[in-house]
Design a protein around this motif. Structure first.
Motif, PDB file in Angstrom:
ATOM      1  N   LEU A 224       0.809  -1.151   0.047  1.00  0.00           N
ATOM      2  CA  LEU A 224       0.037  -0.195   0.065  1.00  0.00           C
ATOM      3  C   LEU A 224       0.799   1.088   0.029  1.00  0.00           C
ATOM      4  O   LEU A 224       1.726   1.425   0.966  1.00  0.00           O
ATOM      5  N   VAL A 225       0.641   2.385  -0.955  1.00  0.00           N
ATOM      6  CA  VAL A 225       1.278   3.384  -1.004  1.00  0.00           C
ATOM      7  C   VAL A 225       0.313   4.607  -0.542  1.00  0.00           C
ATOM      8  O   VAL A 225      -0.799   4.557  -1.567  1.00  0.00           O
ATOM      9  N   LEU A 226       0.317   5.197   0.270  1.00  0.00           N
ATOM     10  CA  LEU A 226      -0.641   6.604   0.678  1.00  0.00           C
ATOM     11  C   LEU A 226       0.095   7.707   0.084  1.00  0.00           C
ATOM     12  O   LEU A 226       1.229   7.950   0.210  1.00  0.00           O
ATOM     13  N   VAL A 227      -0.603   8.530  -0.800  1.00  0.00           N
ATOM     14  CA  VAL A 227       0.068   9.683  -1.364  1.00  0.00           C
ATOM     15  C   VAL A 227      -0.752  10.846  -0.702  1.00  0.00           C
ATOM     16  O   VAL A 227      -1.812  11.389  -0.834  1.00  0.00           O
ATOM     17  N   ASP A 228       0.247  11.484   0.108  1.00  0.00           N
ATOM     18  CA  ASP A 228      -0.301  12.767   1.100  1.00  0.00           C
ATOM     19  C   ASP A 228      -1.705  12.713   1.735  1.00  0.00           C
ATOM     20  O   ASP A 228      -2.597  13.405   1.407  1.00  0.00           O
ATOM     21  N   ILE A 229      -2.012  11.448   2.325  1.00  0.00           N
ATOM     22  CA  ILE A 229      -2.903  11.472   2.986  1.00  0.00           C
ATOM     23  C   ILE A 229      -2.691  10.459   4.463  1.00  0.00           C
ATOM     24  O   ILE A 229      -1.915   9.485   3.993  1.00  0.00           O
ATOM     25  N   THR A 230      -3.314  10.819   5.601  1.00  0.00           N
ATOM     26  CA  THR A 230      -3.180   9.999   6.837  1.00  0.00           C
ATOM     27  C   THR A 230      -4.547  10.057   7.488  1.00  0.00           C
ATOM     28  O   THR A 230      -5.206  10.899   7.119  1.00  0.00           O
ATOM     29  N   PRO A 231      -4.543   9.392   8.459  1.00  0.00           N
ATOM     30  CA  PRO A 231      -5.796   9.111   9.183  1.00  0.00           C
ATOM     31  C   PRO A 231      -6.357  10.715   9.522  1.00  0.00           C
ATOM     32  O   PRO A 231      -7.535  10.981   9.552  1.00  0.00           O
ATOM     33  N   ARG A 232      -5.472  11.378  10.125  1.00  0.00           N
ATOM     34  CA  ARG A 232      -5.894  12.664  10.519  1.00  0.00           C
ATOM     35  C   ARG A 232      -4.984  13.627   9.794  1.00  0.00           C
ATOM     36  O   ARG A 232      -3.847  13.595   9.371  1.00  0.00           O
ATOM     37  N   VAL A 233      -5.738  14.663   9.220  1.00  0.00           N
ATOM     38  CA  VAL A 233      -5.166  15.864   8.390  1.00  0.00           C
ATOM     39  C   VAL A 233      -5.589  17.099   8.863  1.00  0.00           C
ATOM     40  O   VAL A 233      -6.251  17.446   9.698  1.00  0.00           O
ATOM     41  N   ASP A 234      -4.931  18.268   8.359  1.00  0.00           N
ATOM     42  CA  ASP A 234      -5.289  19.579   8.673  1.00  0.00           C
ATOM     43  C   ASP A 234      -6.503  19.980   8.010  1.00  0.00           C
ATOM     44  O   ASP A 234      -6.555  20.153   6.836  1.00  0.00           O
ATOM     45  N   GLN A 235      -7.788  20.468   9.141  1.00  0.00           N
ATOM     46  CA  GLN A 235      -8.653  20.799   8.498  1.00  0.00           C
ATOM     47  C   GLN A 235      -8.736  22.249   7.577  1.00  0.00           C
ATOM     48  O   GLN A 235      -9.618  22.345   6.866  1.00  0.00           O
ATOM     49  N   THR A 236      -7.843  23.027   8.039  1.00  0.00           N
ATOM     50  CA  THR A 236      -7.674  24.406   7.150  1.00  0.00           C
ATOM     51  C   THR A 236      -7.452  23.934   5.893  1.00  0.00           C
ATOM     52  O   THR A 236      -7.903  24.680   4.921  1.00  0.00           O
TER      53      THR A 236
ATOM     54  N   GLY B  34       6.144  18.119   0.862  1.00  0.00           N
ATOM     55  CA  GLY B  34       7.089  18.617   1.827  1.00  0.00           C
ATOM     56  C   GLY B  34       6.314  19.856   2.186  1.00  0.00           C
ATOM     57  O   GLY B  34       6.461  20.498   3.348  1.00  0.00           O
ATOM     58  N   SER B  35       5.509  20.487   1.434  1.00  0.00           N
ATOM     59  CA  SER B  35       4.688  21.689   1.613  1.00  0.00           C
ATOM     60  C   SER B  35       3.206  21.403   1.561  1.00  0.00           C
ATOM     61  O   SER B  35       2.411  22.430   1.146  1.00  0.00           O
ATOM     62  N   SER B  36       2.959  20.391   1.993  1.00  0.00           N
ATOM     63  CA  SER B  36       1.578  19.832   1.963  1.00  0.00           C
ATOM     64  C   SER B  36       0.549  20.786   2.818  1.00  0.00           C
ATOM     65  O   SER B  36       0.930  21.167   3.997  1.00  0.00           O
ATOM     66  N   GLU B  37      -0.753  21.122   2.164  1.00  0.00           N
ATOM     67  CA  GLU B  37      -1.743  21.926   3.148  1.00  0.00           C
ATOM     68  C   GLU B  37      -2.313  20.891   4.129  1.00  0.00           C
ATOM     69  O   GLU B  37      -3.085  21.426   4.953  1.00  0.00           O
ATOM     70  N   LEU B  38      -2.400  19.736   3.876  1.00  0.00           N
ATOM     71  CA  LEU B  38      -3.107  18.789   4.623  1.00  0.00           C
ATOM     72  C   LEU B  38      -2.294  17.774   5.397  1.00  0.00           C
ATOM     73  O   LEU B  38      -2.546  17.626   6.595  1.00  0.00           O
ATOM     74  N   VAL B  39      -1.312  17.220   5.116  1.00  0.00           N
ATOM     75  CA  VAL B  39      -0.573  16.383   5.886  1.00  0.00           C
ATOM     76  C   VAL B  39       0.657  16.966   6.278  1.00  0.00           C
ATOM     77  O   VAL B  39       1.646  17.122   5.786  1.00  0.00           O
ATOM     78  N   LYS B  40       0.853  17.366   7.654  1.00  0.00           N
ATOM     79  CA  LYS B  40       1.824  17.918   8.403  1.00  0.00           C
ATOM     80  C   LYS B  40       2.565  16.827   8.895  1.00  0.00           C
ATOM     81  O   LYS B  40       2.424  15.652   8.882  1.00  0.00           O
ATOM     82  N   GLU B  41       3.902  17.501   9.357  1.00  0.00           N
ATOM     83  CA  GLU B  41       4.866  16.449   9.770  1.00  0.00           C
ATOM     84  C   GLU B  41       4.382  15.579  11.134  1.00  0.00           C
ATOM     85  O   GLU B  41       4.575  14.434  11.216  1.00  0.00           O
ATOM     86  N   ALA B  42       3.630  16.374  11.881  1.00  0.00           N
ATOM     87  CA  ALA B  42       2.961  15.663  13.038  1.00  0.00           C
ATOM     88  C   ALA B  42       1.888  14.509  12.667  1.00  0.00           C
ATOM     89  O   ALA B  42       1.751  13.577  13.221  1.00  0.00           O
ATOM     90  N   HIS B  43       1.190  14.779  11.617  1.00  0.00           N
ATOM     91  CA  HIS B  43       0.146  13.750  10.963  1.00  0.00           C
ATOM     92  C   HIS B  43       1.016  12.779  10.601  1.00  0.00           C
ATOM     93  O   HIS B  43       0.634  11.494  10.503  1.00  0.00           O
ATOM     94  N   ALA B  44       2.008  12.634   9.699  1.00  0.00           N
ATOM     95  CA  ALA B  44       2.878  11.734   9.271  1.00  0.00           C
ATOM     96  C   ALA B  44       3.530  10.921  10.410  1.00  0.00           C
ATOM     97  O   ALA B  44       3.673   9.735  10.284  1.00  0.00           O
ATOM     98  N   LYS B  45       3.956  11.644  11.684  1.00  0.00           N
ATOM     99  CA  LYS B  45       4.633  11.172  12.447  1.00  0.00           C
ATOM    100  C   LYS B  45       3.398   9.966  13.212  1.00  0.00           C
ATOM    101  O   LYS B  45       3.915   8.983  13.697  1.00  0.00           O
ATOM    102  N   GLU B  46       2.317  10.414  13.300  1.00  0.00           N
ATOM    103  CA  GLU B  46       1.397   9.629  13.953  1.00  0.00           C
ATOM    104  C   GLU B  46       0.980   8.329  13.140  1.00  0.00           C
ATOM    105  O   GLU B  46       0.856   7.238  13.598  1.00  0.00           O
ATOM    106  N   PHE B  47       1.042   8.515  11.798  1.00  0.00           N
ATOM    107  CA  PHE B  47       0.852   7.422  10.913  1.00  0.00           C
ATOM    108  C   PHE B  47       1.883   6.564  11.230  1.00  0.00           C
ATOM    109  O   PHE B  47       1.410   5.123  11.337  1.00  0.00           O
ATOM    110  N   LEU B  48       3.292   7.036  11.258  1.00  0.00           N
ATOM    111  CA  LEU B  48       4.250   5.923  11.585  1.00  0.00           C
ATOM    112  C   LEU B  48       4.251   5.141  12.706  1.00  0.00           C
ATOM    113  O   LEU B  48       4.716   4.207  12.997  1.00  0.00           O
TER     114      LEU B  48
END
Length: 300
Positions: free
Chosen positions: A135-147, A245-259
């Protein structure tokens, strides 16, 4: 062995969970299947360059128009909840496995990633069975930035009803939304994401009920997040998260949570890309995906 790919992809059709017709472009003459699932409001054509690259490496890439998008059927009931997309994906993955003898690798951007994550995680939780081989997820994680979500949805809704007077007007709207991306020399490619309505207006090539219908995508965000977190916890197949790297949705904290949820997953940050990673930096994105696929092949 490296396979050659047809200059013009073949076309395949599948049946979704509602009996809906789904259309895919097929790149490659043989090898294990790779299923490419676009983001909301996009079409299968978003994957063209990546699909060609995958085919050149000896795989068969299926770039799918998901329900309500592109040349695939609009669902009469307006069923566009993320679970509906996941139900389609499960059927297509099973059909590809039947045809090829191997479960497909799924590569999903945004909407496509949500559908694939739900399909795989729920299958592993409920049946102990895999839908995909990886599975490859492209700029999406369970939680994302709502703004960021609001910004994306705002762009999609801005002209969903009234459309555009011309393709050039649509191209200008895209350029205003994606100022960091070089404008193409020709607007012909944009036609694949538009449809000419009987009133002479050009509208996006997706069913407006995807966002505003009786069973719209993302209507219950809190419930969706809980489902995605639960699905991620059950992922056991090889996984890769590719973040802009400059995603409006997936911030570093969201990526960390996914990992933390999927500790065996690989992670790639694509510098200079926003949420539309595939279009923003296709060369870097494709290289990351091909490297992941090659590692999977070596591990077999």
């Amino acid at each position: 062995m490296v396979m050659t790919q047809h200059p013009i992809p073949a076309t395949a059709t599948f049946l979704g969970a509602a009996g809906n017709r789904l259309v895919a472009d097929v790149f490659g003459d043989g090898g294990s299947p790779v299923l490419l699932l676009h983001g909301g409001g996009q079409t299968r054509h978003a994957w063209h360059k990546t699909a060609q690259a995958i085919a050149r490496k000896g795989h068969v890439a299926y770039a799918l128009d998901q329900r309500g998008h592109g040349d695939s059927d609009w669902v009469a009931s307006g069923a566009y909840a993320f679970s509906d997309f996941a139900a389609d994906v499960k059927l297509i993955a099973a059909e590809l496995a039947r045809r090829s003898g191997a479960k497909p690798i799924a590569i999903g951007a945004s909407l496509g990633g949500i559908a694939a994550l739900l399909a795989e995680g729920e299958s592993e939780r409920d049946k102990g069975a895999h839908v995909f081989s990886a599975l490859v997820l492209v700029d999406i994680t369970p939680r994302v930035d709502q703004t960021g979500v609001a910004k994306v949805l705002g762009f999609m809704r801005a002209h969903a009803s009234d459309g555009f007077s011309s393709i050039a007007e649509a191209a200008q709207a895209v350029a205003d939304y994606l100022p960091q991306r070089p404008r193409p020399k020709c607007n012909e490619g944009l036609k694949k994401n538009l449809r000419l309505s009987p009133d002479g207006r050009w509208r996006w090539h997706w069913d407006p009920r995807f966002l505003n219908g009786p069973r719209a995508a993302g209507a219950d965000r809190q419930r969706l997040e809980a489902s995605l977190v639960e699905a991620a916890r059950h992922i056991q197949i090889p996984a890769l998260l590719v973040r802009g790297g400059s995603s409006e949705l997936v911030k570093e904290a969201h990526a960390k949570e996914f990992l933390e949820l999927v500790p065996h997953a690989d992670y790639v940050d694509v510098s200079g890309a926003r949420h539309m990673v595939v279009g923003d930096r296709n060369d870097h994105f494709s290289a990351a995906v091909l490297s992941f696929i090659e590692r999977l092949s070596l591990a077999e």
